[in-house]
Design a protein around this motif. Structure first.
Motif, mmCIF file in Angstrom:
data_model
loop_
_atom_site.group_PDB
_atom_site.id
_atom_site.type_symbol
_atom_site.label_atom_id
_atom_site.label_comp_id
_atom_site.label_asym_id
_atom_site.label_seq_id
_atom_site.Cartn_x
_atom_site.Cartn_y
_atom_site.Cartn_z
ATOM 1 N N THR A 281 0.843 -1.198 0.000
ATOM 2 C CA THR A 281 0.000 0.000 0.000
ATOM 3 C C THR A 281 0.880 1.251 0.000
ATOM 4 O O THR A 281 0.606 2.214 -0.723
ATOM 5 C CB THR A 281 -0.950 -0.014 1.214
ATOM 6 O OG1 THR A 281 -1.801 -1.167 1.097
ATOM 7 C CG2 THR A 281 -1.801 1.240 1.266
ATOM 8 N N VAL A 282 1.959 1.228 0.775
ATOM 9 C CA VAL A 282 2.926 2.336 0.785
ATOM 10 C C VAL A 282 3.532 2.498 -0.611
ATOM 11 O O VAL A 282 3.580 3.599 -1.166
ATOM 12 C CB VAL A 282 4.037 2.092 1.836
ATOM 13 C CG1 VAL A 282 5.161 3.111 1.681
ATOM 14 C CG2 VAL A 282 3.459 2.133 3.239
ATOM 15 N N LEU A 283 3.994 1.391 -1.198
ATOM 16 C CA LEU A 283 4.647 1.433 -2.506
ATOM 17 C C LEU A 283 3.695 1.924 -3.596
ATOM 18 O O LEU A 283 4.038 2.797 -4.402
ATOM 19 C CB LEU A 283 5.181 0.040 -2.867
ATOM 20 C CG LEU A 283 5.900 -0.077 -4.207
ATOM 21 C CD1 LEU A 283 7.175 0.761 -4.211
ATOM 22 C CD2 LEU A 283 6.219 -1.535 -4.503
ATOM 23 N N PHE A 284 2.488 1.376 -3.615
ATOM 24 C CA PHE A 284 1.553 1.717 -4.692
ATOM 25 C C PHE A 284 0.991 3.120 -4.542
ATOM 26 O O PHE A 284 0.416 3.663 -5.475
ATOM 27 C CB PHE A 284 0.433 0.678 -4.782
ATOM 28 C CG PHE A 284 0.924 -0.700 -5.180
ATOM 29 C CD1 PHE A 284 2.142 -0.872 -5.829
ATOM 30 C CD2 PHE A 284 0.180 -1.824 -4.897
ATOM 31 C CE1 PHE A 284 2.591 -2.131 -6.197
ATOM 32 C CE2 PHE A 284 0.621 -3.089 -5.260
ATOM 33 C CZ PHE A 284 1.831 -3.250 -5.909
ATOM 34 N N SER A 285 1.164 3.722 -3.365
ATOM 35 C CA SER A 285 0.771 5.119 -3.219
ATOM 36 C C SER A 285 1.835 6.047 -3.818
ATOM 37 O O SER A 285 1.552 7.200 -4.122
ATOM 38 C CB SER A 285 0.519 5.461 -1.754
ATOM 39 O OG SER A 285 1.720 5.402 -1.018
ATOM 40 N N ILE A 286 3.053 5.540 -4.012
ATOM 41 C CA ILE A 286 4.132 6.302 -4.649
ATOM 42 C C ILE A 286 4.050 6.158 -6.166
ATOM 43 O O ILE A 286 4.249 7.111 -6.909
ATOM 44 C CB ILE A 286 5.514 5.776 -4.166
ATOM 45 C CG1 ILE A 286 5.697 6.024 -2.670
ATOM 46 C CG2 ILE A 286 6.657 6.430 -4.959
ATOM 47 C CD1 ILE A 286 6.900 5.294 -2.075
ATOM 48 N N GLU A 287 3.758 4.936 -6.634
ATOM 49 C CA GLU A 287 3.792 4.629 -8.057
ATOM 50 C C GLU A 287 2.443 4.942 -8.696
ATOM 51 O O GLU A 287 1.438 4.329 -8.369
ATOM 52 C CB GLU A 287 4.154 3.155 -8.262
ATOM 53 C CG GLU A 287 5.545 2.821 -7.766
ATOM 54 C CD GLU A 287 5.922 1.364 -7.960
ATOM 55 O OE1 GLU A 287 5.002 0.508 -8.049
ATOM 56 O OE2 GLU A 287 7.126 1.075 -8.018
ATOM 57 N N LYS A 288 2.456 5.856 -9.645
ATOM 58 C CA LYS A 288 1.208 6.297 -10.276
ATOM 59 C C LYS A 288 0.539 5.218 -11.133
ATOM 60 O O LYS A 288 -0.640 5.311 -11.434
ATOM 61 C CB LYS A 288 1.472 7.545 -11.119
ATOM 62 C CG LYS A 288 1.837 8.761 -10.281
ATOM 63 C CD LYS A 288 2.089 9.981 -11.154
ATOM 64 C CE LYS A 288 2.437 11.209 -10.341
ATOM 65 N NZ LYS A 288 3.674 11.063 -9.572
ATOM 66 N N ASP A 289 1.302 4.192 -11.556
ATOM 67 C CA ASP A 289 0.745 3.146 -12.405
ATOM 68 C C ASP A 289 -0.111 2.143 -11.637
ATOM 69 O O ASP A 289 -0.786 1.320 -12.244
ATOM 70 C CB ASP A 289 1.857 2.374 -13.122
ATOM 71 C CG ASP A 289 2.431 3.159 -14.293
ATOM 72 O OD1 ASP A 289 1.640 3.784 -15.018
ATOM 73 O OD2 ASP A 289 3.663 3.143 -14.465
ATOM 74 N N PHE A 290 -0.040 2.166 -10.314
ATOM 75 C CA PHE A 290 -0.727 1.151 -9.517
ATOM 76 C C PHE A 290 -1.591 1.796 -8.449
ATOM 77 O O PHE A 290 -1.304 2.880 -7.970
ATOM 78 C CB PHE A 290 0.295 0.218 -8.843
ATOM 79 C CG PHE A 290 1.199 -0.464 -9.818
ATOM 80 C CD1 PHE A 290 0.768 -1.562 -10.539
ATOM 81 C CD2 PHE A 290 2.484 0.014 -10.039
ATOM 82 C CE1 PHE A 290 1.600 -2.186 -11.451
ATOM 83 C CE2 PHE A 290 3.330 -0.601 -10.955
ATOM 84 C CZ PHE A 290 2.888 -1.704 -11.660
ATOM 85 N N GLN A 291 -2.648 1.095 -8.089
ATOM 86 C CA GLN A 291 -3.525 1.522 -7.001
ATOM 87 C C GLN A 291 -3.526 0.420 -5.946
ATOM 88 O O GLN A 291 -3.593 -0.752 -6.290
ATOM 89 C CB GLN A 291 -4.964 1.719 -7.506
ATOM 90 C CG GLN A 291 -5.107 2.796 -8.557
ATOM 91 C CD GLN A 291 -4.691 4.160 -8.051
ATOM 92 O OE1 GLN A 291 -4.996 4.519 -6.920
ATOM 93 N NE2 GLN A 291 -3.974 4.912 -8.864
ATOM 94 N N PRO A 292 -3.456 0.780 -4.669
ATOM 95 C CA PRO A 292 -3.560 -0.260 -3.646
ATOM 96 C C PRO A 292 -4.888 -1.016 -3.769
ATOM 97 O O PRO A 292 -5.934 -0.411 -3.991
ATOM 98 C CB PRO A 292 -3.499 0.526 -2.328
ATOM 99 C CG PRO A 292 -2.805 1.804 -2.665
ATOM 100 C CD PRO A 292 -3.222 2.109 -4.086
ATOM 101 N N ASN A 293 -4.815 -2.328 -3.688
ATOM 102 C CA ASN A 293 -5.985 -3.195 -3.742
ATOM 103 C C ASN A 293 -5.657 -4.394 -2.855
ATOM 104 O O ASN A 293 -5.130 -5.394 -3.334
ATOM 105 C CB ASN A 293 -6.253 -3.620 -5.196
ATOM 106 C CG ASN A 293 -7.434 -4.564 -5.309
ATOM 107 O OD1 ASN A 293 -7.840 -5.213 -4.342
ATOM 108 N ND2 ASN A 293 -7.985 -4.670 -6.495
ATOM 109 N N PRO A 294 -5.920 -4.267 -1.536
ATOM 110 C CA PRO A 294 -5.480 -5.315 -0.602
ATOM 111 C C PRO A 294 -5.903 -6.726 -0.984
ATOM 112 O O PRO A 294 -5.123 -7.667 -0.814
ATOM 113 C CB PRO A 294 -6.105 -4.874 0.726
ATOM 114 C CG PRO A 294 -6.206 -3.381 0.609
ATOM 115 C CD PRO A 294 -6.530 -3.120 -0.844
ATOM 116 N N GLU A 295 -7.111 -6.879 -1.519
ATOM 117 C CA GLU A 295 -7.564 -8.215 -1.907
ATOM 118 C C GLU A 295 -6.681 -8.785 -3.018
ATOM 119 O O GLU A 295 -6.247 -9.940 -2.954
ATOM 120 C CB GLU A 295 -9.024 -8.149 -2.366
ATOM 121 C CG GLU A 295 -9.645 -9.508 -2.600
ATOM 122 C CD GLU A 295 -11.120 -9.414 -2.969
ATOM 123 O OE1 GLU A 295 -11.604 -10.301 -3.686
ATOM 124 O OE2 GLU A 295 -11.787 -8.444 -2.542
#
Length: 152
Positions: free
Chosen positions: A22-36
């Motif tokens: 979640t930390v990483l994907f909040s930095i990278e614009k290509d990805f969105q956090p999706n815990p599932e």
């Protein structure tokens, strides 16, 4: 002193790994956090130790504070397995202390043990600290652009 060990992730590490992603994907614009989705992907990787590995930086009292994943592909360019590194992330308090480098070295050793002759990774173009880190540690940029297309 800070006691950190680098070791293979286990299934009970999935929740702290989801938090790190979640930390990483909040930095990278290509990805969105999706815990599932992250739980599913992490579980799949943990089940396929022949093709990939998740390594964690484990603090003696705080538990998982960093991670890296690595997976094998066959490279026609080198005529041997090549390894893709992904998901390199540390909790902020542990950055700049050699933990990331230890994770990378451990991942590269895993790849060598599996017969890989090259290792590669993608880094977000706007993640200046990551780009500086890789440059400092003798990673070389390529002239390739990453492209993607969703299948579903």
């Amino acid at each position: 002193t800070m006691t950190i060990t680098i070791e293979a992730a286990v299934s009970t590490d999935i929740e702290p790994l989801v938090e790190l992603l979640t930390v990483l994907f909040s930095i990278e614009k290509d990805f969105q956090p999706n815990p599932e989705a992250q739980r599913l992907g992490l579980s799949m990787l943990l089940d396929r130790k022949d093709l990939g590995q998740i390594l964690v930086a484990r603090h003696a009292t705080l538990g998982v504070v960093g991670m890296i994943s690595i997976q094998l592909v066959i490279s026609t360019a080198v005529g041997a397995p090549s390894a893709w590194i992904e998901d390199v992330v540390l909790q902020e308090a542990f950055r700049g202390q050699g933990v990331g480098l230890s994770l990378l070295e451990s991942a590269k050793n895993w790849a060598k043990d599996k017969g890989a002759r090259r290792v590669q990774l993608l880094a977000d173009a706007d993640n200046t600290p990551a780009l500086e880190f890789y440059k400092k540690h003798a990673w070389q940029p390529t002239r390739l652009f990453a492209w993607k297309q969703q299948l579903i």
